[in-house]
Design a protein around this motif. Structure first.
Motif, mmCIF file in Angstrom:
data_model
loop_
_atom_site.group_PDB
_atom_site.id
_atom_site.type_symbol
_atom_site.label_atom_id
_atom_site.label_comp_id
_atom_site.label_asym_id
_atom_site.label_seq_id
_atom_site.Cartn_x
_atom_site.Cartn_y
_atom_site.Cartn_z
ATOM 1 N N GLY A 34 0.793 -1.221 0.000
ATOM 2 C CA GLY A 34 0.000 0.000 0.000
ATOM 3 C C GLY A 34 0.823 1.268 0.000
ATOM 4 O O GLY A 34 2.053 1.240 -0.041
ATOM 5 N N ILE A 35 0.097 2.380 0.042
ATOM 6 C CA ILE A 35 0.717 3.700 0.097
ATOM 7 C C ILE A 35 0.356 4.360 1.423
ATOM 8 O O ILE A 35 -0.688 4.081 2.015
ATOM 9 C CB ILE A 35 0.262 4.585 -1.082
ATOM 10 N N ARG A 36 1.228 5.250 1.880
ATOM 11 C CA ARG A 36 1.078 5.886 3.177
ATOM 12 C C ARG A 36 1.321 7.376 3.025
ATOM 13 O O ARG A 36 2.263 7.801 2.359
ATOM 14 C CB ARG A 36 2.102 5.276 4.152
ATOM 15 N N ALA A 37 0.467 8.198 3.637
ATOM 16 C CA ALA A 37 0.623 9.644 3.532
ATOM 17 C C ALA A 37 0.102 10.299 4.801
ATOM 18 O O ALA A 37 -0.836 9.804 5.443
ATOM 19 C CB ALA A 37 -0.115 10.188 2.316
ATOM 20 N N VAL A 67 4.758 13.714 4.963
ATOM 21 C CA VAL A 67 5.394 12.396 5.001
ATOM 22 C C VAL A 67 4.556 11.459 4.136
ATOM 23 O O VAL A 67 3.335 11.427 4.245
ATOM 24 C CB VAL A 67 5.520 11.859 6.448
ATOM 25 N N PHE A 68 5.211 10.739 3.214
ATOM 26 C CA PHE A 68 4.493 9.774 2.387
ATOM 27 C C PHE A 68 5.464 8.716 1.891
ATOM 28 O O PHE A 68 6.688 8.921 1.892
ATOM 29 C CB PHE A 68 3.772 10.449 1.208
ATOM 30 N N GLY A 69 4.903 7.568 1.475
ATOM 31 C CA GLY A 69 5.771 6.497 1.018
ATOM 32 C C GLY A 69 5.020 5.222 0.710
ATOM 33 O O GLY A 69 3.791 5.212 0.555
ATOM 34 N N VAL A 203 -7.182 -0.427 5.578
ATOM 35 C CA VAL A 203 -7.024 0.996 5.871
ATOM 36 C C VAL A 203 -6.488 1.130 7.294
ATOM 37 O O VAL A 203 -7.034 0.525 8.229
ATOM 38 C CB VAL A 203 -8.356 1.757 5.731
ATOM 39 N N LYS A 204 -5.415 1.903 7.448
ATOM 40 C CA LYS A 204 -4.826 2.107 8.772
ATOM 41 C C LYS A 204 -4.715 3.599 9.075
ATOM 42 O O LYS A 204 -4.244 4.377 8.243
ATOM 43 C CB LYS A 204 -3.441 1.455 8.857
ATOM 44 N N GLU A 246 3.838 12.367 14.309
ATOM 45 C CA GLU A 246 3.348 12.028 12.983
ATOM 46 C C GLU A 246 1.944 11.432 13.039
ATOM 47 O O GLU A 246 1.606 10.695 13.962
ATOM 48 C CB GLU A 246 4.279 11.023 12.297
ATOM 49 N N ALA A 247 1.142 11.762 12.036
ATOM 50 C CA ALA A 247 -0.156 11.127 11.815
ATOM 51 C C ALA A 247 -0.214 10.722 10.359
ATOM 52 O O ALA A 247 0.161 11.498 9.480
ATOM 53 C CB ALA A 247 -1.293 12.079 12.161
ATOM 54 N N ALA A 248 -0.675 9.500 10.090
ATOM 55 C CA ALA A 248 -0.647 9.003 8.713
ATOM 56 C C ALA A 248 -1.834 8.090 8.423
ATOM 57 O O ALA A 248 -2.364 7.426 9.326
ATOM 58 C CB ALA A 248 0.656 8.268 8.432
ATOM 59 N N LEU A 249 -2.203 8.061 7.156
ATOM 60 C CA LEU A 249 -3.233 7.167 6.641
ATOM 61 C C LEU A 249 -2.570 6.219 5.648
ATOM 62 O O LEU A 249 -1.849 6.656 4.743
ATOM 63 C CB LEU A 249 -4.336 7.971 5.944
ATOM 64 N N THR A 250 -2.817 4.923 5.809
ATOM 65 C CA THR A 250 -2.288 3.913 4.896
ATOM 66 C C THR A 250 -3.441 3.167 4.246
ATOM 67 O O THR A 250 -4.382 2.750 4.925
ATOM 68 C CB THR A 250 -1.388 2.901 5.636
ATOM 69 N N ILE A 251 -3.367 3.004 2.927
ATOM 70 C CA ILE A 251 -4.337 2.212 2.183
ATOM 71 C C ILE A 251 -3.563 1.116 1.462
ATOM 72 O O ILE A 251 -2.641 1.398 0.695
ATOM 73 C CB ILE A 251 -5.120 3.069 1.173
ATOM 74 N N ALA A 252 -3.938 -0.141 1.727
ATOM 75 C CA ALA A 252 -3.199 -1.273 1.171
ATOM 76 C C ALA A 252 -4.159 -2.301 0.587
ATOM 77 O O ALA A 252 -5.302 -2.429 1.025
ATOM 78 C CB ALA A 252 -2.328 -1.913 2.250
#
Length: 282
Positions: A34-37, A67-69, A203-204, A246-252
């Motif tokens: 997934g991607i994280r942002a 921050v993303f990756g 989703v995280k 940091e706060a992030a949303l990940t969709i995989a």
């Protein structure tokens, strides 16, 4: 003929490897890509220098960095533990206010430094329902500073609040920034598994604290070989360490092939076709 057979064998192995090894049969968990942002509320911590830590912060939004990756999530122990290697782009730095005695005005000093980071989070999940898992995580981080790369230029900028002098910007290079950084991060999050009509989605949502462990002052500054860019505000004493919330949303998307999938069906058909052939298909 041999090339065709080799292609079929490779495809069969790829299907079976994904179907059999990536899936945890007991929990239904599978490796997910997934991607994280998100955002990073960045700051510096100064060891051995109380005056610098006492400087007030500038506007909140000047400290928010992107921050993303990419992430690969690997389930272990029936989905109670996850290992999720990440490759991230992060901007770190600070935004402080100080009173310049030489310029006789209040000055805003901002640092924006690009990093490419490798992270290895290990998460422990607590299943609440089949689709919801709160979790806690911790990860080591290693980052390489990118002085002049990316849309967010690595730079130091000084501006006066009363506009008594124009903004002064200096590009970051090895004379005023250590080339790499390392540290740890820890936090908590919520993991959702969504069963959509055509596929599953993970989703995280997570938040964590970044603790930098390496001094970001350059060796040249410590050895008085290069003058600090922020000489009007800071003096080189102790260490300057990265910090951040940091706060992030990940969709995989899980790589989860079931027995009804075309890939599985195709591999079973091919196995039946070739079961009477010799070791190499002849």
């Amino acid at each position: 003929m041999k090339k065709t057979l080799l292609t079929l064998v490779v495809l069969m192995l790829a299907c079976q490897l994904t179907a059999q090894q990536n899936k945890d049969k007991k929990s239904g968990e599978a490796i997910a890509i997934g991607i994280r942002a998100g955002g990073n509320l960045a700051s510096y911590h100064y060891t051995g220098n109380a005056d610098l830590n006492a400087l007030g912060f500038d506007e909140f939004m000047n400290r928010v960095k992107p921050v993303f990756g990419l992430e690969v999530e690997i389930p272990l122990f029936n989905g109670f533990v996850y290992v999720a290697p990440q490759a991230s782009f992060t901007v770190r730095g600070d935004s402080r206010l100080f009173e310049s005695t030489t310029l006789n005005t209040q000055v805003n000093y901002r640092a924006n430094v690009n990093y490419v980071e490798a992270r290895l989070p290990i998460s422990i999940a607590i299943p609440v329902t089949k689709w919801l898992k709160p979790y806690v995580f911790a990860a080591p981080i290693f980052g390489l500073a990118l002085p002049t790369v990316g849309p967010f230029a690595s730079e130091f900028t000084q501006t006066s609040l009363d506009n008594s002098f124009p903004a002064q910007t200096v590009a970051v290079d090895s004379s005023n920034m250590a080339p790499y950084d390392y540290g740890v991060t820890a936090g908590a999050g919520l993991r959702f598994t969504l069963n959509l009509q055509a596929f599953k989605m993970v989703v995280k949502l997570e938040g964590g604290y970044h603790l930098g462990l390496r001094d970001t002052w350059s060796a040249q500054e410590h050895n008085d070989m290069a003058q600090a860019v922020n000489v009007n505000a800071y003096n080189i004493k102790g260490e300057r360490l990265n910090r951040g919330i940091e706060a992030a949303l990940t969709i995989a998307i899980p790589l989860d092939f079931h027995s009804s999938d075309d890939c599985f069906y195709w591999s079973e058909v091919e196995k039946r076709k070739n079961k009477n052939r010799g070791l190499f298909g002849f």
